[in-house]
Design a protein around this motif. Structure first.
Motif, PDB file in Angstrom:
ATOM      1  N   TYR A 466       0.841  -1.204   0.000  1.00 16.90           N
ATOM      2  CA  TYR A 466       0.000   0.000   0.000  1.00 16.90           C
ATOM      3  C   TYR A 466       0.874   1.253   0.000  1.00 16.90           C
ATOM      4  O   TYR A 466       0.586   2.215  -0.725  1.00 16.90           O
ATOM      5  N   LYS A 467       1.928   1.238   0.768  1.00 18.13           N
ATOM      6  CA  LYS A 467       2.825   2.396   0.824  1.00 18.13           C
ATOM      7  C   LYS A 467       3.506   2.614  -0.525  1.00 18.13           C
ATOM      8  O   LYS A 467       3.651   3.757  -0.982  1.00 18.13           O
ATOM      9  N   ILE A 468       3.913   1.529  -1.173  1.00 15.09           N
ATOM     10  CA  ILE A 468       4.502   1.652  -2.512  1.00 15.09           C
ATOM     11  C   ILE A 468       3.489   2.298  -3.457  1.00 15.09           C
ATOM     12  O   ILE A 468       3.817   3.215  -4.225  1.00 15.09           O
ATOM     13  N   MET A 469       2.245   1.812  -3.407  1.00 19.47           N
ATOM     14  CA  MET A 469       1.200   2.365  -4.258  1.00 19.47           C
ATOM     15  C   MET A 469       0.999   3.844  -3.997  1.00 19.47           C
ATOM     16  O   MET A 469       0.971   4.659  -4.927  1.00 19.47           O
ATOM     17  N   ARG A 470       0.887   4.220  -2.727  1.00 15.61           N
ATOM     18  CA  ARG A 470       0.628   5.619  -2.401  1.00 15.61           C
ATOM     19  C   ARG A 470       1.745   6.524  -2.902  1.00 15.61           C
ATOM     20  O   ARG A 470       1.495   7.600  -3.450  1.00 15.61           O
ATOM     21  N   ASN A 471       2.978   6.087  -2.745  1.00 13.59           N
ATOM     22  CA  ASN A 471       4.099   6.894  -3.232  1.00 13.59           C
ATOM     23  C   ASN A 471       4.020   7.085  -4.742  1.00 13.59           C
ATOM     24  O   ASN A 471       4.095   8.221  -5.250  1.00 13.59           O
ATOM     25  N   TYR A 472       3.827   5.960  -5.455  1.00 12.05           N
ATOM     26  CA  TYR A 472       3.874   6.037  -6.919  1.00 12.05           C
ATOM     27  C   TYR A 472       2.664   6.775  -7.485  1.00 12.05           C
ATOM     28  O   TYR A 472       2.791   7.674  -8.328  1.00 12.05           O
ATOM     29  N   VAL A 473       1.465   6.424  -7.026  1.00 11.20           N
ATOM     30  CA  VAL A 473       0.259   7.064  -7.551  1.00 11.20           C
ATOM     31  C   VAL A 473       0.244   8.555  -7.225  1.00 11.20           C
ATOM     32  O   VAL A 473      -0.168   9.380  -8.049  1.00 11.20           O
ATOM     33  N   SER A 474       0.711   8.918  -6.039  1.00 11.50           N
ATOM     34  CA  SER A 474       0.719  10.342  -5.676  1.00 11.50           C
ATOM     35  C   SER A 474       1.663  11.135  -6.569  1.00 11.50           C
ATOM     36  O   SER A 474       1.381  12.284  -6.922  1.00 11.50           O
ATOM     37  N   ILE A 475       2.787  10.531  -6.956  1.00  9.67           N
ATOM     38  CA  ILE A 475       3.733  11.194  -7.858  1.00  9.67           C
ATOM     39  C   ILE A 475       3.098  11.409  -9.229  1.00  9.67           C
ATOM     40  O   ILE A 475       3.144  12.511  -9.798  1.00  9.67           O
ATOM     41  N   LEU A 476       2.484  10.356  -9.770  1.00  7.05           N
ATOM     42  CA  LEU A 476       1.883  10.445 -11.104  1.00  7.05           C
ATOM     43  C   LEU A 476       0.730  11.438 -11.137  1.00  7.05           C
ATOM     44  O   LEU A 476       0.611  12.247 -12.068  1.00  7.05           O
ATOM     45  N   THR A 477      -0.121  11.398 -10.130  1.00  5.22           N
ATOM     46  CA  THR A 477      -1.272  12.307 -10.126  1.00  5.22           C
ATOM     47  C   THR A 477      -0.856  13.738  -9.818  1.00  5.22           C
ATOM     48  O   THR A 477      -1.436  14.684 -10.358  1.00  5.22           O
ATOM     49  N   SER A 478       0.141  13.919  -8.961  1.00  4.72           N
ATOM     50  CA  SER A 478       0.638  15.263  -8.690  1.00  4.72           C
ATOM     51  C   SER A 478       1.184  15.905  -9.964  1.00  4.72           C
ATOM     52  O   SER A 478       0.930  17.081 -10.244  1.00  4.72           O
ATOM     53  N   PHE A 479       1.919  15.107 -10.739  1.00  2.00           N
ATOM     54  CA  PHE A 479       2.452  15.612 -12.003  1.00  2.00           C
ATOM     55  C   PHE A 479       1.317  16.016 -12.934  1.00  2.00           C
ATOM     56  O   PHE A 479       1.373  17.067 -13.584  1.00  2.00           O
ATOM     57  N   ALA A 480       0.263  15.195 -12.988  1.00  2.00           N
ATOM     58  CA  ALA A 480      -0.870  15.500 -13.859  1.00  2.00           C
ATOM     59  C   ALA A 480      -1.650  16.721 -13.385  1.00  2.00           C
ATOM     60  O   ALA A 480      -2.099  17.534 -14.196  1.00  2.00           O
ATOM     61  N   ILE A 481      -1.805  16.870 -12.093  1.00  2.00           N
ATOM     62  CA  ILE A 481      -2.634  17.953 -11.546  1.00  2.00           C
ATOM     63  C   ILE A 481      -1.893  19.289 -11.538  1.00  2.00           C
ATOM     64  O   ILE A 481      -2.434  20.321 -11.943  1.00  2.00           O
ATOM     65  N   THR A 482      -0.641  19.272 -11.096  1.00  2.00           N
ATOM     66  CA  THR A 482       0.092  20.523 -10.858  1.00  2.00           C
ATOM     67  C   THR A 482       1.247  20.765 -11.820  1.00  2.00           C
ATOM     68  O   THR A 482       1.764  21.881 -11.887  1.00  2.00           O
ATOM     69  N   GLY A 483       1.677  19.711 -12.529  1.00  2.00           N
ATOM     70  CA  GLY A 483       2.861  19.839 -13.366  1.00  2.00           C
ATOM     71  C   GLY A 483       4.138  19.491 -12.640  1.00  2.00           C
ATOM     72  O   GLY A 483       5.211  19.449 -13.237  1.00  2.00           O
ATOM     73  N   SER A 484       4.040  19.231 -11.348  1.00  2.00           N
ATOM     74  CA  SER A 484       5.207  18.846 -10.547  1.00  2.00           C
ATOM     75  C   SER A 484       4.997  17.442  -9.985  1.00  2.00           C
ATOM     76  O   SER A 484       3.939  17.153  -9.421  1.00  2.00           O
ATOM     77  N   PRO A 485       5.996  16.558 -10.088  1.00  2.00           N
ATOM     78  CA  PRO A 485       5.863  15.223  -9.498  1.00  2.00           C
ATOM     79  C   PRO A 485       6.109  15.206  -7.997  1.00  2.00           C
ATOM     80  O   PRO A 485       6.000  14.153  -7.363  1.00  2.00           O
ATOM     81  N   ASN A 486       6.415  16.355  -7.411  1.00  2.00           N
ATOM     82  CA  ASN A 486       6.733  16.431  -5.983  1.00  2.00           C
ATOM     83  C   ASN A 486       5.461  16.494  -5.152  1.00  2.00           C
ATOM     84  O   ASN A 486       5.007  17.546  -4.726  1.00  2.00           O
ATOM     85  N   SER A 487       4.874  15.329  -4.940  1.00  2.00           N
ATOM     86  CA  SER A 487       3.614  15.246  -4.207  1.00  2.00           C
ATOM     87  C   SER A 487       3.830  15.446  -2.713  1.00  2.00           C
ATOM     88  O   SER A 487       4.943  15.287  -2.193  1.00  2.00           O
ATOM     89  N   ASP A 488       2.741  15.748  -2.013  1.00  2.00           N
ATOM     90  CA  ASP A 488       2.817  15.868  -0.559  1.00  2.00           C
ATOM     91  C   ASP A 488       3.237  14.546   0.085  1.00  2.00           C
ATOM     92  O   ASP A 488       3.876  14.531   1.135  1.00  2.00           O
ATOM     93  N   GLU A 489       2.903  13.443  -0.580  1.00  5.54           N
ATOM     94  CA  GLU A 489       3.203  12.120  -0.040  1.00  5.54           C
ATOM     95  C   GLU A 489       4.704  11.875   0.113  1.00  5.54           C
ATOM     96  O   GLU A 489       5.133  11.143   1.009  1.00  5.54           O
ATOM     97  N   ILE A 490       5.523  12.468  -0.761  1.00  6.44           N
ATOM     98  CA  ILE A 490       6.961  12.181  -0.746  1.00  6.44           C
ATOM     99  C   ILE A 490       7.789  13.291  -0.113  1.00  6.44           C
ATOM    100  O   ILE A 490       9.017  13.166  -0.014  1.00  6.44           O
ATOM    101  N   LYS A 491       7.145  14.395   0.284  1.00  6.67           N
ATOM    102  CA  LYS A 491       7.895  15.489   0.896  1.00  6.67           C
ATOM    103  C   LYS A 491       8.533  15.035   2.201  1.00  6.67           C
ATOM    104  O   LYS A 491       7.984  14.179   2.905  1.00  6.67           O
ATOM    105  N   PRO A 492       9.739  15.586   2.531  1.00  8.77           N
ATOM    106  CA  PRO A 492      10.442  16.716   1.904  1.00  8.77           C
ATOM    107  C   PRO A 492      11.306  16.343   0.713  1.00  8.77           C
ATOM    108  O   PRO A 492      11.997  17.194   0.144  1.00  8.77           O
TER     109      PRO A 492
END
Length: 535
Positions: A466-492
Motif C-alpha cells: 500500500y505504501k509503494i502504491m501511495r508513493n507512486y500514484v501520488s507522484i503520477l497524479t501530482s504531475f498530472a494535476i500541478t505539473g510537478s511530481p513532488n507530491s505531498d506524499e513524498i515530501k520533503p
C-alpha cells in the motif's frame, strides 16, 4: 437501487453508473464509449472515422470491449468494434474543471486492452482526477503498412486511433467534469512508447499538456519500431500461412486477402510469424508495430527517424516524466536462456543491429559488440542474470537514456525520471518469468501496485505494498494535476530536473525507501552511447 447518470456528448447521450471502487471511493463510471466507427470491411486497415450519432442514451454501464488478440492457452479473443474509451469521474459538475489522465495500455502492440480486470483505476480515483482509458487497434489490424500509395495503408493506425481518441476527449471531457486544457497522457511499455510517439508527432499538437512515458520510448527500436519493408514482409508471411497464393510484391492482392480473412485467424497466425531466434537476435516481440511511414499523407504520424523528429517536436515545450524498472529484461525468460547464450557467442548480437544498420557478420559489428558484451558476459557472472541485465539496457534503458539526452539538448520543458526498484507481493511479471531470485522490479511489475486487477486483492492500508502504491500514484497524479511530481506524499524529498547528460538523477522507489540517486545504469549507458558515435 442503481443510480445512473446521463451525460451529453457530440454523438449523443451516454448513460453511466455510480459505483463504489476499492478503498470505498465513490465514482461515476462510463464504459465502452465508441470514439470511432467500427473498422470493419473496407475500413479494416484504414484510418479511424467518426462514429455514427445516436439519439437514445448509450448504455455505458457494462463490460469493456477489446480488439482481437491471441493468448497462449486461451486462443484468439476480442472483436473489431472495440474502438472505445472509458471515463471514471467523481463529479460531473465540479466548481473547477478536474485534471484528466488518459491511460494507454501496453502489450507489445499485439496484446491488451483497457479492461478494468487488469487496469482498474481505483487507486488513481482517490485523487482529484478524471481517469480515461482507451483501446487502439493491435497487431496487423493496427500496424499493417504498405508502400503502394494508391492503397492508402501507410501504417500506424493503432497510434492514429489514439490521436482520434484524444480528439474525442478534448471535445467531450468537459461534460464529464474534466478539464480539456489539462490533459496528461500516460502509458507503460507499448503504451509508454505510444505516449512518446504522440509526443514527437505534429498530429497530436495541443491534445495534451503533459506526458508520462513508462518503460518505453520511440527509440525502443528493437521492439517498438521496425523497418517498413520488414512489416510488409511479415504481412506476406501472415497471408501465406492463411492460404494466400498471390505473387510477392502484389500488395493489392495481399490487402484484399487480408481484408477478407477472419480477425481471429489474423490474431492467431500472427503469433506464429516470429521464431524465438528472431526475437533474441533482433529484439522483435511482434511482427506488426509502428514504422516510419513509406510516404507522406495527410495524417502521417511518423515521417522520419524518431531521433530526428525529437529535435523539433512541439512537446519540447512541455514537461515529461519518464520511468523505467530496474530489471526490465525479465522478458527474456528462462526457456530462452540456452538459445540466447548460444546466439551471443557472436558479440554482434548484443547490439541493436537493425537500428545501427549493421550485419552480424561484419567485423566492425563484432568489434562494437565486444565492447558491450564485456559489460555483461564473463566467467564471474551468472549467465542468466547477465542475459537479463543486458536485455534491460538493450531494450529499455538505453532508449530511455538517449531520449532523455535529446530532451536535455533540445527541450525547454522539464524532464524527470523514476527508477522503480520495489519488490513486494505484486511483482507478478518477475514471478511469471521465474526470475524472483534476482533483485529488482521486472518489466511491468509496477502495474500490480498502481492498478487494481483480478490477480490481486485490494491493498491493505497497513501493508508495504500500500505504501509503494501511495508513493507512486501520488507522484503520477501530482504531475498530472500541478505539473510537478513532488507530491505531498513524498515530501520533503523532491525530484531533480534533468539538465545534465553527464549527471542523470532519478527518484528511486523501493519497498523500503524513496531516494534521489545517480542512475545506476548510467556508466554502462555511456559506453552504449559510444556505439552510435563510432558505428
Amino acid at each position: 437501487m442503481e443510480n445512473f447518470e446521463i451525460v451529453q456528448s457530440e454523438f449523443g447521450p451516454i448513460k453511466g453508473i455510480h459505483k463504489k471502487l476499492a478503498l470505498d471511493t465513490e465514482c461515476i463510471v462510463f464504459q465502452s464509449i465508441p470514439y470511432m466507427k467500427a473498422p470493419v470491411g473496407n475500413l479494416r486497415f484504414r484510418e479511424a472515422r467518426p462514429t455514427d450519432k445516436w439519439e437514445e442514451p448509450l448504455d455505458a454501464t457494462g463490460e469493456i470491449l477489446a480488439f482481437p488478440s491471441f493468448y497462449e492457452g486461451i486462443g484468439a479473443i476480442g472483436q473489431e468494434d472495440a474502438g472505445i474509451l472509458n471515463v471514471f469521474t467523481k463529479n460531473l459538475k465540479p466548481v473547477k474543471p478536474t485534471p484528466v489522465m488518459v491511460w494507454i495500455h501496453g502489450g507489445g502492440f499485439f496484446l491488451g486492452s483497457s479492461k478494468t480486470d487488469t487496469y482498474g483505476p481505483d487507486y488513481f480515483m482517490q485523487e482529484d482526477v478524471v481517469f480515461v482509458s482507451i483501446n487502439y487497434r493491435l497487431g496487423v489490424l493496427g500496424f499493417l503498412s504498405l508502400d503502394d500509395e494508391s492503397l492508402n495503408v501507410p501504417g500506424n493506425n493503432g497510434l492514429k486511433d489514439q490521436i482520434f481518441a484524444l480528439k474525442w476527449i478534448k471535445k467531450n471531457i468537459a461534460n464529464f467534469g474534466g478539464d480539456p486544457n489539462n490533459i496528461t497522457i500516460f502509458g507503460e511499455s507499448a503504451g509508454g512508447a505510444s505516449v512518446h510517439f504522440l509526443c514527437i508527432s505534429e498530429q497530436s499538437k495541443g491534445l495534451f499538456q503533459r506526458a508520462i512515458a513508462m518503460s518505453g520510448t520511440a527509440l525502443c527500436k528493437t521492439w517498438a519500431l521496425i523497418p517498413q519493408s520488414t512489416c510488409r514482409k511479415h504481412a506476406e508471411i501472415l497471408a501465406e500461412k492463411l492460404g494466400w497464393t498471390g505473387m510477392k510484391g502484389d500488395q493489392k492482392s495481399l490487402l484484399k486477402f487480408l481484408e477478407n480473412a477472419s480477425a481471429a485467424d489474423l490474431a492467431k497466425v500472427t503469433n506464429d510469424i516470429l521464431s524465438a531466434e528472431d526475437k533474441l537476435k533482433f529484439g522483435f516481440y511482434s511482427p506488426f508495430v509502428p514504422v516510419v511511414e513509406p510516404y507522406i499523407s495527410k495524417n502521417c504520424l511518423i515521417s522520419e527517424n524518431p531521433l530526428n523528429m525529437m529535435e523539433t517536436c512541439w512537446t519540447n515545450n512541455i514537461d515529461i516524466l519518464f520511468t523505467g524498472n530496474s530489471l526490465e529484461g525479465v522478458l527474456r525468460n528462462e526457456g530462452k536462456l540456452e538459445l540466447g547464450i548460444e546466439i551471443f557467442t557472436n558479440p554482434a548480437y548484443v547490439l541493436p543491429l537493425l537500428e545501427l544498420r549493421l550485419d552480424q557478420s561484419d567485423d566492425h559489428a563484432k568489434e562494437l559488440g565486444l565492447k558491450i558484451k564485456n559489460l555483461y558476459f564473463n566467467d564471474q557472472m551468472d549467465p542468466k542474470e547477465s542475459f537479463i541485465r543486458h536485455g534491460s539496457e538493450l531494450m529499455f534503458w538505453n532508449p530511455i537514456y538517449r531520449t532523455i539526452k535529446s530532451r536535455i539538448e533540445y527541450a525547454k520543458g522539464k524532464s524527470y525520471l523514476i527508477r522503480f526498484d520495489a519488490e513486494g507481493g505484486r511483482n507478478f511479471v518477475k514471478q511469471f518469468f521465474k526470475c524472483s531470485q534476482y533483485k529488482g522490479a521486472g518489466h511491468g511489475d509496477e502495474l500490480g501496485f498502481i492498478f487494481t486487477s483480478v490477480m490481486f486483492p485490494t491493498l491493505e492500508l497497513d501493508s508495504v505494498d500500500y505504501k509503494i502504491m501511495r508513493n507512486y500514484v501520488s507522484i503520477l497524479t501530482s504531475f498530472a494535476i500541478t505539473g510537478s511530481p513532488n507530491s505531498d506524499e513524498i515530501k520533503p524529498l523532491s525530484f531533480v530536473e534533468l539538465n545534465d547528460s553527464d549527471n542523470i538523477k532519478c527518484l528511486q522507489i523501493t519497498e523500503s525507501s524513496l531516494r534521489v540517486i545517480d542512475l545506476p545504469e548510467a556508466e554502462k549507458l555511456k559506453i552504449w552511447g559510444t556505439i552510435y558515435e563510432n558505428k
